[in-house]
Write a protein that holds these residues in place. Sequence first.
Motif, short mmCIF file in Angstrom:
data_model
loop_
_atom_site.label_atom_id
_atom_site.label_comp_id
_atom_site.label_asym_id
_atom_site.label_seq_id
_atom_site.Cartn_x
_atom_site.Cartn_y
_atom_site.Cartn_z
N LEU A 87 0.83 -1.19 0.00
CA LEU A 87 0.00 0.00 0.00
C LEU A 87 0.87 1.26 0.00
O LEU A 87 2.02 1.24 0.47
N CYS A 88 0.30 2.34 -0.48
CA CYS A 88 1.05 3.59 -0.54
C CYS A 88 1.33 4.17 0.85
O CYS A 88 2.21 5.01 1.00
N ASN A 89 0.59 3.70 1.85
CA ASN A 89 0.83 4.18 3.22
C ASN A 89 1.94 3.40 3.92
O ASN A 89 2.22 3.62 5.10
N GLY A 90 2.58 2.46 3.20
CA GLY A 90 3.70 1.71 3.75
C GLY A 90 3.35 0.34 4.29
O GLY A 90 4.23 -0.49 4.52
N LYS A 91 2.05 0.08 4.48
CA LYS A 91 1.64 -1.22 5.01
C LYS A 91 1.63 -2.28 3.91
O LYS A 91 1.61 -1.96 2.71
N VAL A 92 1.62 -3.54 4.34
CA VAL A 92 1.64 -4.67 3.41
C VAL A 92 0.60 -5.69 3.82
O VAL A 92 0.53 -6.07 5.00
N LEU A 93 -0.21 -6.13 2.85
CA LEU A 93 -1.10 -7.27 3.08
C LEU A 93 -0.36 -8.50 2.57
O LEU A 93 -0.05 -8.61 1.38
N ARG A 94 -0.06 -9.42 3.47
CA ARG A 94 0.75 -10.61 3.11
C ARG A 94 -0.12 -11.87 3.17
O ARG A 94 -0.83 -12.10 4.15
N TYR A 95 0.00 -12.67 2.12
CA TYR A 95 -0.74 -13.94 2.03
C TYR A 95 0.23 -15.10 2.19
O TYR A 95 1.18 -15.25 1.42
N ASN A 96 -0.04 -15.93 3.19
CA ASN A 96 0.78 -17.11 3.48
C ASN A 96 -0.09 -18.35 3.29
O ASN A 96 -1.23 -18.39 3.75
N ASP A 97 0.45 -19.37 2.63
CA ASP A 97 -0.35 -20.56 2.36
C ASP A 97 0.56 -21.77 2.16
O ASP A 97 1.02 -22.05 1.04
N PRO A 98 0.85 -22.52 3.24
CA PRO A 98 1.76 -23.67 3.13
C PRO A 98 1.31 -24.72 2.11
O PRO A 98 2.13 -25.30 1.42
N ARG A 99 0.00 -24.97 2.03
CA ARG A 99 -0.48 -26.03 1.13
C ARG A 99 -0.78 -25.53 -0.28
O ARG A 99 -1.06 -26.33 -1.18
N ARG A 100 -0.77 -24.24 -0.45
CA ARG A 100 -0.98 -23.60 -1.76
C ARG A 100 -2.28 -24.05 -2.43
O ARG A 100 -2.32 -24.29 -3.63
N PHE A 101 -3.35 -24.15 -1.63
CA PHE A 101 -4.63 -24.54 -2.20
C PHE A 101 -5.62 -23.37 -2.20
O PHE A 101 -6.78 -23.54 -2.52
N GLY A 102 -5.12 -22.19 -1.86
CA GLY A 102 -5.94 -21.01 -1.92
C GLY A 102 -5.94 -20.42 -3.32
O GLY A 102 -5.55 -21.07 -4.29
N ALA A 103 -6.40 -19.17 -3.43
CA ALA A 103 -6.49 -18.54 -4.75
C ALA A 103 -6.45 -17.03 -4.64
O ALA A 103 -6.96 -16.45 -3.67
N TRP A 104 -5.84 -16.40 -5.65
CA TRP A 104 -5.93 -14.96 -5.90
C TRP A 104 -6.40 -14.81 -7.34
O TRP A 104 -5.72 -15.28 -8.26
N LEU A 105 -7.54 -14.18 -7.52
CA LEU A 105 -8.14 -14.07 -8.84
C LEU A 105 -8.52 -12.61 -9.11
O LEU A 105 -8.54 -11.79 -8.20
N TRP A 106 -8.84 -12.32 -10.37
CA TRP A 106 -9.19 -10.95 -10.77
C TRP A 106 -10.49 -10.97 -11.58
O TRP A 106 -10.71 -11.88 -12.38
N CYS A 107 -11.32 -9.97 -11.34
CA CYS A 107 -12.57 -9.84 -12.09
C CYS A 107 -12.79 -8.36 -12.41
O CYS A 107 -12.69 -7.51 -11.51
N GLU A 108 -13.07 -8.06 -13.67
CA GLU A 108 -13.32 -6.69 -14.07
C GLU A 108 -14.61 -6.17 -13.45
O GLU A 108 -15.55 -6.93 -13.20
N THR A 109 -14.66 -4.87 -13.20
CA THR A 109 -15.87 -4.24 -12.66
C THR A 109 -17.06 -4.50 -13.58
O THR A 109 -16.95 -4.40 -14.80
N GLY A 110 -18.19 -4.83 -12.98
CA GLY A 110 -19.39 -5.08 -13.75
C GLY A 110 -19.56 -6.51 -14.19
O GLY A 110 -20.60 -6.87 -14.77
#
Length: 269
Positions: free
Chosen positions: A97-120
């Motif tokens: 983030l521009c304020n210096g903070k970080v959102l960190r994702y940890n996943d030992p088994r790697r069965f999660g997901a990060w996906l993207w969807c356009e607005t609408g």
Amino acid sequence: MPELPEVEVSRMGISPHLVGEKVKSIAVRTPKLRWDIPFELKNIEGQVIRKITRRAKYLLLETDKGVVLIHLGMSGSLRVLDAPSAPEKHDHVDLYLCNGKVLRYNDPRRFGAWLWCETGQEHAVLQHLGPEPLEDAFSPAYIVEKAAGKRVAVKQFIMDNKIVVGVGNIYASESLFMAGISPSRQTSDLNPEEWERLVDTIKHVLTRSIQQGGTTLKDFSQADGKPGYFAQELQVYGKAGEPCPVCGALIQEQKIGQRNTFFCSVCQR
């Protein structure tokens, strides 16, 4: 596996740190989790996170340009760091983030997901989902209509995301126990009064769990690193061979729909 209450607690934990903040950049260290991480995630860079919502077990980071969908999988967790730090082995994604903070994702088994969807648009993973269990749409009348003509174990039925989302294994077992309904009962055998009692109990159990901070599992803790506390109130889940807290009979365990199920054969009929 983090269930709906744990995901909701994660949403509440990260929201104060992210909502209204601008994303500086995103670092993807692992190209594939449950699915390939799409290149389009870069679209979030420069965007302000307007709000963070939840649908089923997906967290939705909403911006003007599109939505990042995050699923914690079986062992995923999110942390908000006050400043960047060296990633550890299973830290797969960082959102700076521009304020210096970080959102960190940890996943030992790697069965999660990060996906993207356009607005609408609506992402395919969100299509064909049933109502949220804590919303009015999940009602006794709704569940009776959905159960009509079906013969399936009631535990399997309430865990079907096409019927209602987010009633995972732990909370299905706990809700059925509190409602006094055997998990192996066929849906066609339940009467309207029992369905009403079960719907009310599911809402109560999930609400209570969210209030308590989610269930403590070995792979889950809250966004601030503190564990949840609902596990202290579990009455049957994971307690096979222990006395029932109501009648004293031994808690039983069996597999229903490939999932370990815990119940009291005396209290649940």
